[in-house]
Write a protein that holds these residues in place. Structure first.
Motif, PDB file in Angstrom:
ATOM      1  N   ARG A 133       0.835  -1.214   0.000  1.00 40.93           N
ATOM      2  CA  ARG A 133       0.000   0.000   0.000  1.00 40.93           C
ATOM      3  C   ARG A 133       0.864   1.255   0.000  1.00 40.93           C
ATOM      4  O   ARG A 133       0.534   2.239  -0.659  1.00 40.93           O
ATOM      5  CB  ARG A 133      -0.939  -0.018   1.202  1.00 40.93           C
ATOM      6  N   ARG A 134       1.970   1.237   0.743  1.00 35.24           N
ATOM      7  CA  ARG A 134       2.877   2.391   0.745  1.00 35.24           C
ATOM      8  C   ARG A 134       3.507   2.586  -0.628  1.00 35.24           C
ATOM      9  O   ARG A 134       3.649   3.724  -1.092  1.00 35.24           O
ATOM     10  CB  ARG A 134       3.956   2.227   1.820  1.00 35.24           C
ATOM     11  N   VAL A 135       3.882   1.492  -1.272  1.00 33.81           N
ATOM     12  CA  VAL A 135       4.446   1.584  -2.626  1.00 33.81           C
ATOM     13  C   VAL A 135       3.408   2.191  -3.569  1.00 33.81           C
ATOM     14  O   VAL A 135       3.705   3.117  -4.324  1.00 33.81           O
ATOM     15  CB  VAL A 135       4.893   0.202  -3.140  1.00 33.81           C
ATOM     16  N   LYS A 136       2.195   1.699  -3.487  1.00 31.99           N
ATOM     17  CA  LYS A 136       1.121   2.194  -4.351  1.00 31.99           C
ATOM     18  C   LYS A 136       0.814   3.660  -4.054  1.00 31.99           C
ATOM     19  O   LYS A 136       0.678   4.472  -4.978  1.00 31.99           O
ATOM     20  CB  LYS A 136      -0.128   1.341  -4.170  1.00 31.99           C
ATOM     21  N   LYS A 137       0.706   4.007  -2.789  1.00 29.09           N
ATOM     22  CA  LYS A 137       0.380   5.378  -2.390  1.00 29.09           C
ATOM     23  C   LYS A 137       1.460   6.354  -2.856  1.00 29.09           C
ATOM     24  O   LYS A 137       1.160   7.467  -3.254  1.00 29.09           O
ATOM     25  CB  LYS A 137       0.219   5.455  -0.874  1.00 29.09           C
ATOM     26  N   GLY A 138       2.699   5.920  -2.809  1.00 26.12           N
ATOM     27  CA  GLY A 138       3.807   6.770  -3.236  1.00 26.12           C
ATOM     28  C   GLY A 138       4.011   6.774  -4.737  1.00 26.12           C
ATOM     29  O   GLY A 138       4.981   7.330  -5.239  1.00 26.12           O
ATOM     30  N   ASP A 139       3.099   6.142  -5.474  1.00 21.38           N
ATOM     31  CA  ASP A 139       3.167   6.056  -6.934  1.00 21.38           C
ATOM     32  C   ASP A 139       4.501   5.459  -7.399  1.00 21.38           C
ATOM     33  O   ASP A 139       5.120   5.943  -8.331  1.00 21.38           O
ATOM     34  CB  ASP A 139       2.930   7.425  -7.563  1.00 21.38           C
ATOM     35  N   MET A 140       4.901   4.384  -6.699  1.00 18.00           N
ATOM     36  CA  MET A 140       6.164   3.723  -7.017  1.00 18.00           C
ATOM     37  C   MET A 140       5.955   2.375  -7.702  1.00 18.00           C
ATOM     38  O   MET A 140       6.868   1.556  -7.764  1.00 18.00           O
ATOM     39  CB  MET A 140       6.984   3.535  -5.733  1.00 18.00           C
ATOM     40  N   ASN A 141       4.762   2.147  -8.225  1.00 17.90           N
ATOM     41  CA  ASN A 141       4.475   0.875  -8.907  1.00 17.90           C
ATOM     42  C   ASN A 141       5.482   0.594 -10.015  1.00 17.90           C
ATOM     43  O   ASN A 141       5.918  -0.540 -10.180  1.00 17.90           O
ATOM     44  CB  ASN A 141       3.073   0.883  -9.499  1.00 17.90           C
ATOM     45  N   TRP A 142       5.853   1.622 -10.753  1.00 17.61           N
ATOM     46  CA  TRP A 142       6.773   1.435 -11.876  1.00 17.61           C
ATOM     47  C   TRP A 142       8.107   0.886 -11.387  1.00 17.61           C
ATOM     48  O   TRP A 142       8.713   0.040 -12.030  1.00 17.61           O
ATOM     49  CB  TRP A 142       6.973   2.745 -12.636  1.00 17.61           C
ATOM     50  N   GLN A 143       8.562   1.367 -10.225  1.00 18.90           N
ATOM     51  CA  GLN A 143       9.845   0.901  -9.701  1.00 18.90           C
ATOM     52  C   GLN A 143       9.738  -0.550  -9.230  1.00 18.90           C
ATOM     53  O   GLN A 143      10.635  -1.354  -9.474  1.00 18.90           O
ATOM     54  CB  GLN A 143      10.292   1.803  -8.554  1.00 18.90           C
ATOM     55  N   TYR A 144       8.648  -0.877  -8.569  1.00 17.89           N
ATOM     56  CA  TYR A 144       8.427  -2.254  -8.132  1.00 17.89           C
ATOM     57  C   TYR A 144       8.364  -3.189  -9.340  1.00 17.89           C
ATOM     58  O   TYR A 144       9.010  -4.228  -9.364  1.00 17.89           O
ATOM     59  CB  TYR A 144       7.144  -2.368  -7.310  1.00 17.89           C
ATOM     60  N   ASP A 145       7.579  -2.799 -10.358  1.00 17.92           N
ATOM     61  CA  ASP A 145       7.440  -3.634 -11.557  1.00 17.92           C
ATOM     62  C   ASP A 145       8.795  -3.843 -12.232  1.00 17.92           C
ATOM     63  O   ASP A 145       9.111  -4.943 -12.671  1.00 17.92           O
ATOM     64  CB  ASP A 145       6.463  -3.005 -12.544  1.00 17.92           C
TER      65      ASP A 145
END
Length: 51
Positions: free
Chosen positions: A21-33
């Motif tokens: 949720r923190r990754v998503k909230k911080g708009d870091m999905n691209w980095q995770y992917d």
């Protein structure tokens, strides 16, 4: 596994869900992917090719 899948999977620990949720909230999905793809290609796929 995508961030949304981590959040929605029942078997996922609460700690991992909170992190996702923190990754998503911080708009870091691209980095995770991007990291997940490197991990998959560089380790998991390599191990499968050794068999």
């Amino acid at each position: 596994m995508k961030i949304e899948e981590i959040i929605q999977t029942e078997k996922t620990s609460q700690e991992l869900k909170d992190w996702a949720r923190r990754v998503k909230k911080g708009d870091m999905n691209w980095q995770y992917d991007r990291f997940a793809e490197y991990l998959r290609l560089g380790t998991i796929m390599e191990l499968n090719n050794e068999v």
